[in-house]
Each structure stands twice: as C-alpha cells, then as structure tokens.
Design an enzyme around this catalytic site. Structure first.
Site, PDB file in Angstrom:
ATOM      1  N   GLU A 297       0.885  -1.175   0.000  1.00 40.96           N
ATOM      2  CA  GLU A 297       0.000   0.000   0.000  1.00 40.96           C
ATOM      3  C   GLU A 297       0.912   1.210   0.000  1.00 40.96           C
ATOM      4  O   GLU A 297       1.423   1.611   1.047  1.00 40.96           O
ATOM      5  CB  GLU A 297      -0.865   0.014   1.264  1.00 40.96           C
ATOM      6  CG  GLU A 297      -1.833  -1.136   1.399  1.00 40.96           C
ATOM      7  CD  GLU A 297      -2.986  -1.070   0.422  1.00 40.96           C
ATOM      8  OE1 GLU A 297      -3.158  -0.027  -0.237  1.00 40.96           O
ATOM      9  OE2 GLU A 297      -3.692  -2.071   0.302  1.00 40.96           O
TER      10      GLU A 297
ATOM     11  N   CYS B 111      -2.303   9.033   2.531  1.00 39.11           N
ATOM     12  CA  CYS B 111      -1.904   8.546   1.190  1.00 39.11           C
ATOM     13  C   CYS B 111      -2.965   8.829   0.149  1.00 39.11           C
ATOM     14  O   CYS B 111      -2.648   8.991  -1.022  1.00 39.11           O
ATOM     15  CB  CYS B 111      -1.529   7.074   1.235  1.00 39.11           C
ATOM     16  SG  CYS B 111      -2.828   6.043   1.907  1.00 39.11           S
TER      17      CYS B 111
HETATM   18  P1  NAD Z   1      10.190   7.063   4.497  1.00 39.47           P
HETATM   19  O1  NAD Z   1      10.074   6.639   3.080  1.00 39.47           O
HETATM   20  O2  NAD Z   1      11.528   7.138   5.132  1.00 39.47           O
HETATM   21  O3  NAD Z   1       9.320   6.085   5.437  1.00 39.47           O
HETATM   22  C1  NAD Z   1       7.979   5.751   5.168  1.00 39.47           C
HETATM   23  C2  NAD Z   1       7.598   4.607   6.128  1.00 39.47           C
HETATM   24  O4  NAD Z   1       8.340   3.449   5.791  1.00 39.47           O
HETATM   25  C3  NAD Z   1       7.962   4.878   7.593  1.00 39.47           C
HETATM   26  O5  NAD Z   1       6.948   4.340   8.401  1.00 39.47           O
HETATM   27  C4  NAD Z   1       9.284   4.127   7.815  1.00 39.47           C
HETATM   28  O6  NAD Z   1       9.454   3.679   9.134  1.00 39.47           O
HETATM   29  C5  NAD Z   1       9.142   2.969   6.882  1.00 39.47           C
HETATM   30  N1  NAD Z   1      10.394   2.510   6.318  1.00 39.47           N
HETATM   31  C6  NAD Z   1      11.367   3.255   5.768  1.00 39.47           C
HETATM   32  N2  NAD Z   1      12.368   2.465   5.305  1.00 39.47           N
HETATM   33  C7  NAD Z   1      12.002   1.187   5.590  1.00 39.47           C
HETATM   34  C8  NAD Z   1      12.588  -0.087   5.348  1.00 39.47           C
HETATM   35  N3  NAD Z   1      13.738  -0.212   4.679  1.00 39.47           N
HETATM   36  N4  NAD Z   1      11.943  -1.184   5.794  1.00 39.47           N
HETATM   37  C9  NAD Z   1      10.754  -1.095   6.425  1.00 39.47           C
HETATM   38  N5  NAD Z   1      10.132   0.083   6.660  1.00 39.47           N
HETATM   39  C10 NAD Z   1      10.747   1.208   6.235  1.00 39.47           C
HETATM   40  O7  NAD Z   1       9.494   8.457   4.578  1.00 39.47           O
HETATM   41  P2  NAD Z   1       8.957   9.314   5.801  1.00 39.47           P
HETATM   42  O8  NAD Z   1       9.717  10.597   5.864  1.00 39.47           O
HETATM   43  O9  NAD Z   1       8.780   8.527   7.052  1.00 39.47           O
HETATM   44  O10 NAD Z   1       7.519   9.596   5.232  1.00 39.47           O
HETATM   45  C11 NAD Z   1       7.320  10.374   4.083  1.00 39.47           C
HETATM   46  C12 NAD Z   1       6.909   9.577   2.895  1.00 39.47           C
HETATM   47  O11 NAD Z   1       6.396   8.325   3.264  1.00 39.47           O
HETATM   48  C13 NAD Z   1       5.796  10.289   2.169  1.00 39.47           C
HETATM   49  O12 NAD Z   1       6.305  10.962   1.060  1.00 39.47           O
HETATM   50  C14 NAD Z   1       4.831   9.220   1.786  1.00 39.47           C
HETATM   51  O13 NAD Z   1       4.980   8.894   0.426  1.00 39.47           O
HETATM   52  C15 NAD Z   1       5.228   8.016   2.538  1.00 39.47           C
HETATM   53  N6  NAD Z   1       4.214   7.487   3.455  1.00 39.47           N
HETATM   54  C16 NAD Z   1       3.149   6.847   2.910  1.00 39.47           C
HETATM   55  C17 NAD Z   1       2.179   6.337   3.734  1.00 39.47           C
HETATM   56  C18 NAD Z   1       0.982   5.622   3.179  1.00 39.47           C
HETATM   57  O14 NAD Z   1      -0.025   5.528   3.873  1.00 39.47           O
HETATM   58  N7  NAD Z   1       1.051   5.058   1.968  1.00 39.47           N
HETATM   59  C19 NAD Z   1       2.302   6.485   5.104  1.00 39.47           C
HETATM   60  C20 NAD Z   1       3.416   7.143   5.642  1.00 39.47           C
HETATM   61  C21 NAD Z   1       4.378   7.629   4.789  1.00 39.47           C
END
Ligand code: NAD
Length: 476
Positions: free
Chosen positions: A249, A283
């Site tokens: 997702e 999202c």
């Molecule tokens: P990010 O890409 O660093 O992290 C997004 C999420 O993924 C966080 O919860 C993080 O803990 C997790 N994550 C990161 N790297 C991971 C890995 N290697 N393995 C497992 N989990 C991992 O970005 P951020 O600064 O935390 O959030 C911003 C971006 O994240 C936004 O631009 C958005 O696109 C996305 N996001 C999407 C949703 C959604 O509901 N689809 C939710 C939260 C964040």
C-alpha cells in the site's frame, strides 16, 4: 498517562534488559515523551520462532474462534478509544477527535474481519470423470512480516493484523518508531481479548535492518508494507528475490477534478476538510486540484476562505482542526515544495511556510496557477499544501490526471451522471470517489495500481493476500 512502550513477543510485553532505546517526541512541542525499546537480533529470532510455532496450531483453528477474538478486540477498542486516541495525538500530532475517530473506525475493521473470516470458502469443480472429485481449498499462507507507517498508526496496523489473524496466519509487525503508542495498544487489545501467544508479535528497531532480516528469513512467507513508493519497491524486490507474496500500500498523488457543472462551493468546502485532515499526511489525500475554467475563480475563492478558517495547534486543544507535521524532517520537505512552486511561477495564496514557535507546524497552504511540471504536481507532497490549476476539456484533464506513475485514489465533482460515469471509468486509480469521500470503509477494497501498490486491504478481497489456493483432486 502515555502508553508503556514495549515489544510483544510470544505473549509477553518486553522492555529494558539492556535493549537499545530511542526517544519518542511530541511533534507539537518537540518534548521527549517516552523511550522505545528496539528488538535485538535475539528478539527477532524469538519472534520468528514463536510465530512459526504458533502457526502450527493457529492454521487449524476454527474460524468461529478467530471471529470471537476479533469481535472482542473491536469491543475493547471502542472502550479504550479515548485513551488510545489521546496517546496517538501525543506522539503523532493529529487532533484528538481525529485520533479517537481512527480508533473507533478500526473497531469496525475488526468486526468486518470477524464476519468475513467465517466466509473463506473454497469450491468444488465439476470433474471430467464420475469417480473424480476436485476441491479447491484456501489455506493460510504462514508467517507474515508487516511494516506499518506513522500517519494512521492504529488503522494501518490493525487492518494487516486482522487480515492475517482472521485468515489463520501468524504475524510479526514492525510499527512506526516515531508514533508507536497505537501499535502497543493494539497488542494489548489482542492480549486482553485472549489471543494465544505467538500469533501476534510486535517489534521495533531500525526499519531497514528489521525488514531485511525478517524478509530474508525462511520462516516468513508473506510481506505487507504501507509507506512510500521507493521503500515499497525495495521491499517488494527483496520479497520477490525470496519468492514471497507481498501486499504493498504505497503513496499516491490523487487528482481532484472539479467540473464546471459541479456544486463548486460545496466541493471547495468539502475538499478543504479532506485536504488538511491529518495535516495532509494521508496517502489518499487530494493533492492535485484541476478545476474547469468557468468554475476556477469561484472554487479558488471559497477554498482560500475555508483554508484561512482552519485553527492550527496542539492536537489536545479542543479548537484545533490541524496539528503539526509528524516529524521535523517533513517541514523542510514542505518548504522545498513551496520554494520550487514559486520558482516555476505559481502564486502562494495562503500559508507557505513554517509557523513560529515550537513544534513541526507548517501553515495550511494554497498555491494557484501551478504548472504541471512543478514538483508539487509530480511528487507526492504528503503535507498541508493544495496546488490548484485550470483545465478546459474532459480528455485533456484525464490525460493530465493519468500522466503520473501513481494510481491510488482520485476524486471528481460533477452534477452530470454522464460525466460522473465517464470519469469513474477513465481515471487510472485503485479508487475513485465522486462528489464525496467514499474511501477506507472496512467493507470496501482499499489499494492502488501502477506505482501505488499491489493488492487490496478491506472488502471481500481482504484475505486474498494471506491465503494459498490449493487443488485437491481425488479418484475413488
Ligand atoms: P520514508 O520513506 O523514510 O518512510 C515511510 C515509512 O516506511 C515509515 O513508516 C518508515 O518507518 C518505513 N520505512 C522506511 N524504510 C524502511 C525499510 N527499509 N523497511 C521497512 N520500513 C521502512 O518516509 P517518511 O519521511 O517517514 O515519510 C514520508 C513519505 O512516506 C511520504 O512521502 C509518503 O509517500 C510516505 N508514506 C506513505 C504512507 C501511506 O499511507 N502510503 C504512510 C506514511 C508515509
């Protein structure tokens, strides 16, 4: 009282014992509110072993028993919604009413899964010979590793847990380290509802380290992730390399199309509510506003007026309609979107920057005349910025809406039944909502296409990612 943070492995809440810890902050004040224990390598191995062991009996459990536990979880979630919501506001920042609503709506998710898990049917396929019987059965896939984000910390986690447990799988979940209270609260709900040990396990740590370790483990058979597109692609690639099923997702960049014949003022008012909910960290948030020429001025005027009326503050203040961004790192991300929009000729009509004082507050922002090549129009902003632009014809706006690699949600506003039907069919998205917010209910499938993901959560599709299809052909 904030949640007592812990790991949950094999039916035990664990903390201390020399485990590495990280600070958890209130994003509205920048104050440290708690310490979160990280799982050691031994903890991860313990979680894997207990999930594997528990699967041997849980896969044979009666759907009636699984259903009873999920119903009890729903009941307890409703009872505890206020305290869980309070803690979500403290570590995630959203207004208290939104946090409580998140928990209450998730009780409905648990009830839905309690009902649907009793209907995981197979089928009998008519055979070519009279003495052959062909049965198709659906079996739980095994141990699931799930990774959930911080924007809806309760919702994103409980949907995966209910689907896995309802299907007869066991699960190890890594929740969001920045906003952890909700997932610890979920573990307590299942514990108190009588879930046997090992079926649900909760770990915390450095996301990339934990996910790599769990996905590579031969014990894990399925991955479920909610988060950004780049991380989702990495995890899906790793899962594929080990031939494991995944549900993804991921992010979106939802177009909103307001046609000339729409109820323009109502649409503007409604969309301000959708756009700034959870400070735009959603999202499926509307993120690219295409307004037809004749409706444009009226829409923009109403949208700006309603945006100016939003009260921003600490989520525990009753008047607050929008809280801070969940992390400090999201503030510079927002600033760079606005800077780029200005550089390519857009007009910042409201907001546009960090608010004064402590915390990660970014003002609700409206930007107009935004060209399609602006970063705001091509990359998911995931924050409180609404970029608005004009369009002339149906075909033109469909081409612009479908031009990005994302395909999560889309919105349209029109009073024409013909246009409504045509736009619903034309948009490349997993979900299209027309004239209202019609997404994310437990009985509806939630998921994206293109770069926005693989698979659906919710609806009758909810267990599909957690089941193997097996054919048994017998000759008598
Ligand atoms: P990010 O890409 O660093 O992290 C997004 C999420 O993924 C966080 O919860 C993080 O803990 C997790 N994550 C990161 N790297 C991971 C890995 N290697 N393995 C497992 N989990 C991992 O970005 P951020 O600064 O935390 O959030 C911003 C971006 O994240 C936004 O631009 C958005 O696109 C996305 N996001 C999407 C949703 C959604 O509901 N689809 C939710 C939260 C964040």
């Amino acid at each position: 009282m904030y949640e007592t943070l812990a790991l949950y492995i094999d039916g035990q809440f664990l903390s201390g014992d020399g485990r590495r810890e990280q600070d958890v902050w209130d994003p509205a004040t920048g104050q440290t509110i708690a310490k979160l224990p990280h799982a050691s390598r031994a903890d991860l191995d313990h979680a894997l072993a207990s999930a594997q062991k528990a699967f041997q009996s849980w896969k044979h459990s009666s759907p009636m028993d699984r259903s009873k536990i999920l119903r009890k979880v729903a009941e307890l979630a409703r009872e505890r919604a206020k305290e869980i919501g309070h803690n979500i506001t403290l570590d995630q920042g959203k207004p208290l009413a939104e946090a409580i609503a998140e928990v209450v709506s998730c009780a409905d998710h648990a009830d839905w899964h309690a009902e649907e898990c009793r209907r995981i049917y197979g089928r009998v396929v008519p055979a070519r010979l009279p003495n052959v019987r062909q049965t198709v059965v659906r079996e739980p896939i095994g141990v699931v590793a799930a990774f959930t984000p911080w924007n809806f910390p309760f919702n994103q986690a409980i949907r995966k847990i209910c689907a896995a447990i309802g299907a007869g799988c066991t699960i190890i979940i890594k929740g969001p380290e920045d906003s952890p209270s909700a997932v610890v609260a979920i573990a307590r709900l299942f514990h108190d509802a009588g879930l046997p040990p090992g079926i649900l396990n909760l770990v915390w740590g450095v996301p990339a380290e934990v996910s790599e370790y769990l996905i590579k483990s031969p014990i894990v058979r399925k991955i479920s992730f909610t988060g950004s597109v780049p991380v989702g692609k990495q995890l899906a690639a790793l899962a594929s390399a080990h031939m494991k099923r995944s549900t993804m997702e991921l992010g979106g960049h939802s177009p909103v199309i307001v046609f000339d014949d729409a109820d323009v003022e109502r649409a503007a008012e409604m969309l301000v509510g959708f756009k700034f909910r959870n400070a735009g960290q959603v999202c499926v948030s509307p993120t690219r506003f295409y307004v037809q020429e004749k409706a444009y001025d009226k829409f923009v005027a109403k949208f700006i007026e309603a945006t100016r009326a939003i009260t921003v503050g600490h989520g525990l203040e009753p008047a607050t309609k929008m809280g801070p961004l969940a992390h400090e790192r999201r503030v510079p991300a927002m600033e760079s979107f606005v800077e780029d929009a200005r550089a390519v000729g857009a007009n910042v009509q409201v907001g546009g920057g960090r608010m004064s004082g402590a915390g990660n507050f970014f003002a609700p922002t409206v930007v107009t005349e935004v060209p399609d090549h602006a970063r705001l129009m091509t990359l998911e902003p995931f924050g409180p910025i609404a970029p608005i632009t004009r369009f002339s014809t149906f075909d033109e706006v469909v081409a612009r809406a479908n031009s990005l690699p994302y395909g999560l949600a889309s919105f349209a506003f029109t009073t024409s039944a013909k246009t409504s039907q045509a736009i619903g069919m034309a948009l490349e998205a997993g979900m299209v909502s027309i004239n209202h917010w019609g997404l994310a209910l437990p009985e509806l499938p939630f998921g994206g296409i293109k770069d926005s993901g693989i698979g659906s959560e919710g609806g009758t599709e909810t267990f599909d990612g957690y089941l193997n299809t097996k054919l048994i052909s017998e000759m008598h």
